[in-house]
Design an enzyme around this catalytic site. Structure first.
Site, PDB file in Angstrom:
ATOM      1  N   HIS A  35       0.796  -1.219   0.000  1.00 41.23           N
ATOM      2  CA  HIS A  35       0.000   0.000   0.000  1.00 41.23           C
ATOM      3  C   HIS A  35       0.829   1.270   0.000  1.00 41.23           C
ATOM      4  O   HIS A  35       0.386   2.300  -0.501  1.00 41.23           O
ATOM      5  CB  HIS A  35      -1.056  -0.068   1.105  1.00 41.23           C
ATOM      6  CG  HIS A  35      -2.146  -0.999   0.716  1.00 41.23           C
ATOM      7  ND1 HIS A  35      -2.077  -2.349   0.960  1.00 41.23           N
ATOM      8  CD2 HIS A  35      -3.271  -0.792  -0.009  1.00 41.23           C
ATOM      9  CE1 HIS A  35      -3.136  -2.935   0.438  1.00 41.23           C
ATOM     10  NE2 HIS A  35      -3.884  -2.023  -0.156  1.00 41.23           N
ATOM     11  N   GLU A  55     -12.147  -9.843  -6.477  1.00 41.48           N
ATOM     12  CA  GLU A  55     -10.716  -9.941  -6.197  1.00 41.48           C
ATOM     13  C   GLU A  55     -10.323 -11.285  -5.587  1.00 41.48           C
ATOM     14  O   GLU A  55      -9.151 -11.611  -5.468  1.00 41.48           O
ATOM     15  CB  GLU A  55     -10.245  -8.798  -5.296  1.00 41.48           C
ATOM     16  CG  GLU A  55     -11.030  -8.647  -4.009  1.00 41.48           C
ATOM     17  CD  GLU A  55     -10.612  -7.431  -3.202  1.00 41.48           C
ATOM     18  OE1 GLU A  55      -9.546  -6.858  -3.446  1.00 41.48           O
ATOM     19  OE2 GLU A  55     -11.382  -7.047  -2.285  1.00 41.48           O
ATOM     20  N   CYS A  83     -10.179  -1.514 -10.749  1.00 36.58           N
ATOM     21  CA  CYS A  83      -9.573  -0.493  -9.896  1.00 36.58           C
ATOM     22  C   CYS A  83      -8.218  -0.924  -9.355  1.00 36.58           C
ATOM     23  O   CYS A  83      -7.631  -0.233  -8.531  1.00 36.58           O
ATOM     24  CB  CYS A  83     -10.503  -0.108  -8.751  1.00 36.58           C
ATOM     25  SG  CYS A  83     -10.787  -1.443  -7.587  1.00 36.58           S
TER      26      CYS A  83
HETATM   27  C1  PEP Z   1      -7.087  -4.676  -5.308  1.00 35.03           C
HETATM   28  O1  PEP Z   1      -7.007  -5.656  -4.577  1.00 35.03           O
HETATM   29  O2  PEP Z   1      -6.787  -4.688  -6.513  1.00 35.03           O
HETATM   30  C2  PEP Z   1      -7.560  -3.379  -4.778  1.00 35.03           C
HETATM   31  C3  PEP Z   1      -7.847  -2.394  -5.575  1.00 35.03           C
HETATM   32  O3  PEP Z   1      -7.661  -3.231  -3.440  1.00 35.03           O
HETATM   33  P1  PEP Z   1      -6.440  -3.160  -2.415  1.00 35.03           P
HETATM   34  O4  PEP Z   1      -5.184  -2.922  -3.189  1.00 35.03           O
HETATM   35  O5  PEP Z   1      -6.726  -2.050  -1.474  1.00 35.03           O
HETATM   36  O6  PEP Z   1      -6.455  -4.487  -1.734  1.00 35.03           O
HETATM   37 MG    MG Z   2      -7.910  -5.775  -2.655  1.00 34.91          MG
END
Ligand code: PEP
Ligand code: MG
Length: 777
Positions: free
Chosen positions: A384, A625, A696
């Site tokens: 992140h 996901e 996303c």
């Molecule tokens: C993903 O898993 O692609 C996503 C957009 O969420 P995160 O990266 O916050 O897990």
């Molecule tokens: Mg995710």
């Protein structure tokens, strides 16, 4: 009769080979412990050669370092031969015994060494012949770092146990040499100076190039504390003494609180802490080091390490454990010396934030506008911190595990986020070359700013919806200022991570209203709390051996309806007067999860209506996901209004590759054919279910991949605000027919590298080469 004799007589005697192997194991453990606590590579090497020679009853033990630039192995340490040979004797690549060990990447064990094979060594060293030989390669991350060997004057065949012993030690030595190499300690032998420019390889975390001064963030990591010259030693001493006093008060408070609960043995631990705080050996030494020219945290690190290492080397397990207590105490003092919030004066303009594990929150806490790059020794491009760096338009390099973090503090550094490289003390020519690339980037950015307010429309007239991903105040302003169609992903767990408890309903309302207001009337996909896994909340401890597959996202909030209901109520109330809220549920893996979440949403709505709030029901979507969701799109789609594909987690789970582990991150390739086929299936199934689907995940930030996703039929993409202009440029230059052809071709390919080539080709054909990575240096 003596008790010990009685007991000893009952224990069956160990077979000689068993006794020998248990001795070996003991010796090995001891050597590894000594090597671990050696203050520098020289000491580590002398421990290894001395102890190995002793344990194996060999006449000589020697270590060679590999100098990849000069293409030879350099004699680096010995026990049994003259120390004058260090740095003088060299074995060319592919030549002689040493070359054979390094090239074959396996042990070479010869009872009788043929003279011609050892000629180079004999000539250079001027020693007499040694007949027995066992050499093993020292390898770190698939790369030969050197050779560890023993020699015997007489003919000797070293046995399997000897080979196993030496191989284990060499594995231990590998990381020590690699670390020392990056630290500059191997340089003298490999003929490069420590003042010279140095390059470190990591992974690209976020694109772009930054040139600035390193600022090391050490938080509670005492070992990462750099040495700095104090502005005023007296102020530093005072700072240190205050910290010690406050730790003493803290310990006294804990002991008082636990009065009656602690046994006298447990109390002794706290008494020992207080004794250490009073011990002149530690306290005076820190003060002395401050006055010798180090700032308080640096002086503390030096003192604590010296003190702890004495315990590390003790044979007695109880005494060895005391090293942990000393380090723990040092950490407490360090934390007490640090303020809670980042100060502006700590971050001059063009700072490069460096740390062992920089978190998204660390980035969010730096005063805006002060950073020009980020380096995190741990993590990967899907961590992140990397995602937030990308959102903020900051170049980032991650996963450089051998980085000598504390040595980067205050140094001039180039962060090449495009290629995942770091340059310490760049020479003028290199600096200039990178400055020119930054200028080119700036010019491109300026020319793309003319696209602001123009639609993301293909040459054949199809308008593509581009949304932004956000989560922190710092990137919210960028998202709001961008001309995106709205916020496609608001990671609500990021603000939760800033608290030291769950934020109240009212606190959440204030936060969500800021977000909804900033982009209204454009929609905001507020993703409900996706905590757990790699986004733990400090105040919600979940003990799991495999958190990525554990209680995270919707699983956690379904187990805690009180938390989920508060968040849903806050979101619904925040939306009053705006009407642009949409809810997005993370980590859905089956219809039951979804139904239970919707039941709680109904309950929140009902409560609010009964309480008299004029709320409206928002649209609800789910993240696709978890691979299981791919096969249930039709069933899941019946319950919701939209889908959003999280390729970061989808890739992690589909490819069985931890998104935060730099060791395997090269396998987490978004162009992997399995991921492309899964995505194609999602796009098809969503069309069949007549439900809109966007992507996303970070994959969509890459212009080539974005074109590919659009070609597969996705309805929109949600990306970093900083990536919008480039993507808009790509979309305005490639028709939907070309995108579809690209998707068809890509799905025929069987390896990620071929897909990458194809994407490069497409960008070149569309004269969009500037969207590809700039050249490597
Ligand atoms: C993903 O898993 O692609 C996503 C957009 O969420 P995160 O990266 O916050 O897990
Ligand atoms: Mg995710």
């Amino acid at each position: 009769m003596d008790e010990t004799i009685l007991h000893a007589s009952r224990i069956p005697a160990m077979k000689p080979e068993k006794a020998r192997s248990s001795n070996r194991l003991e010796a090995l453990t001891r050597i590894i412990r000594e090597v671990d606590s050696a203050p520098d590579l020289d000491t580590a090497l002398s421990v290894i050669v001395r102890r190995t020679r002793e344990v194996m009853a060999a006449d000589v033990c020697t270590v060679y370092f590999t100098d990849h630039e000069q293409r030879h192995h350099v004699f680096a340490a010995t026990d049994g031969l003259s120390a004058d040979l260090v740095g003088q004797v060299k074995a060319g690549f592919g030549r002689g015994l040493i070359g054979q060990v390094a090239d074959s990447s396996r042990p070479v064990n010869l009872a009788e060494v043929p003279e011609e094979l050892d000629q180079e060594f004999l000539t250079q060293s001027g020693t007499d012949r040694y007949h027995g030989f066992l050499g093993v390669p020292v390898i770190h991350k698939r790369r030969v770092q050197g050779v560890l060997l023993v020699r015997q004057r007489k003919a000797r065949r070293f046995d399997d146990a000897d080979e196993a012993f030496l191989t284990t030690l060499a594995a231990q030595l590998g990381s020590a040499i690699a670390y020392a190499r990056t630290n500059g300690e191997v340089c003298t032998l490999c003929r490069t100076s420590t003042d010279q420019q140095r390059r470190f390889e990591g992974l690209s975390g976020a694109p772009g190039i930054g040139i600035g001064k390193g600022i090391v963030l050490f938080a509670a990591d005492l070992q990462a504390v750099p040495d700095r010259v104090p502005e005023d030693p007296h102020t530093e001493e005072q700072r240190f003494r205050q910290a010690v006093a406050s730790v003493r008060t803290e310990i006294a408070r804990i002991t008082d609180d636990l009065e009656g609960t602690l046994s006298s043995a447990d109390r002794a631990l706290f008494d020992a802490y207080v004794l250490m705080l009073d011990s002149p050996e530690i306290m005076d030494s820190v003060v002395q080091r401050i006055h010798l020219g180090n700032w308080a945290p640096g002086a503390l690190r030096q003192t604590i390490e010296t003190h702890a290492q004495r315990f590390d080397l003790m044979d007695d397990l109880y005494l060895r454990e005391r090293a942990m207590d000393v380090r723990e105490l040092g950490t407490r003092i360090l934390l007490s010396m640090q303020g809670t919030s980042a100060r502006l004066e700590d971050y001059p303009p063009d700072s490069i934030l460096i740390g062992r594990r920089i978190s998204a929150i660390d980035l969010g806490l730096v005063p805006p506008g002060r950073l020009c790059g980020v380096i995190s020794a741990e993590g990967s491009s899907l961590s992140h911190a990397a995602i937030v760096a990308r959102a903020l338009g900051l170049p980032a390099v991650v996963g450089t595990e051998d980085l000598p973090i504390s040595a980067l503090d205050g140094q001039e550094i180039v962060v090449d986020g495009n290629n995942g490289h770091i340059y310490l003390r760049p020479d003028p020519a290199l600096r200039q070359a990178f400055a020119a690339l930054i200028e080119e980037e700036r010019e491109l950015g300026e020319s793309l700013s003319s696209l602001h307010d123009l639609p993301a429309q293909t040459p054949d007239g199809v308008e593509v919806s581009l949304y932004t991903n956000t989560g922190l105040a710092a990137d919210l302003s960028l998202a709001a200022a961008s001309d995106s169609a709205g916020i496609g992903l608001f990671r609500s767990e990021l603000p939760f991570m800033l608290y030291d408890r769950f934020p109240s309903e009212q606190e959440q309302i204030t936060l969500y209203r800021q977000v909804l207001e900033a982009v209204a009337p454009r929609p905001v996909n507020l993703r409900t709390l996706d905590a757990g896994g790699d986004k733990p909340l400090s105040y919600l401890h979940v003990a799991e051996t495999n958190p990525a597959l554990g209680s995270r996202g919707i699983r956690l909030t379904l187990d805690h309806p009180e938390i989920f209901l508060t968040q849903l109520r806050a979101a619904l109330r925040a939306d009053i007067g705006f009407g642009n809220l949409r809810l997005l549920l993370p980590m859905i893996s089956d219809v039951d999860d979804l139904e239970q979440a919707l039941v709680l949403l109904n309950r929140a709505e009902q409560q609010l209506v009964e309480e008299g709030f004029a709320i409206t029901r928002p649209k609800v979507g789910i993240m696709i996901e978890v691979p299981a969701a791919i096969y249930q799109i039709e069933q899941l789609a019946r319950h919701v209004d939209f889908l959003s594909v999280g390729t970061n987690d989808l890739a992690q789970y589909l490819l069985a590759t931890d998104r935060n582990n730099p060791q395997v991150s090269r396998r987490l390739d978004h162009c992997h054919p399995a991921l492309l086929h899964a995505l194609q299936q999602i796009a098809h199934a969503s069309k069949g279910a007549e439900i809109p689907v966007t992507v996303c995940g970070e994959m969509a930030n890459d212009p080539g991949c974005a074109l590919l996703l659009l070609g597969m039929g996705f309805d929109g993409l949600s990306i970093s605000a900083s990536a919008i202009p480039r993507l808009k440029w790509a979309i305005r230059n490639v028709s939907t027919t070309q995108m579809k052809a690209l998707a068809e071709q890509a799905l025929q390919l069987d390896r990620p590298v071929l897909v990458h080539h194809l994407l490069e080709q497409v960008l070149q054909d569309a004269r969009l080469e500037q969207l590809q990575d700039p050249p490597q240096y």
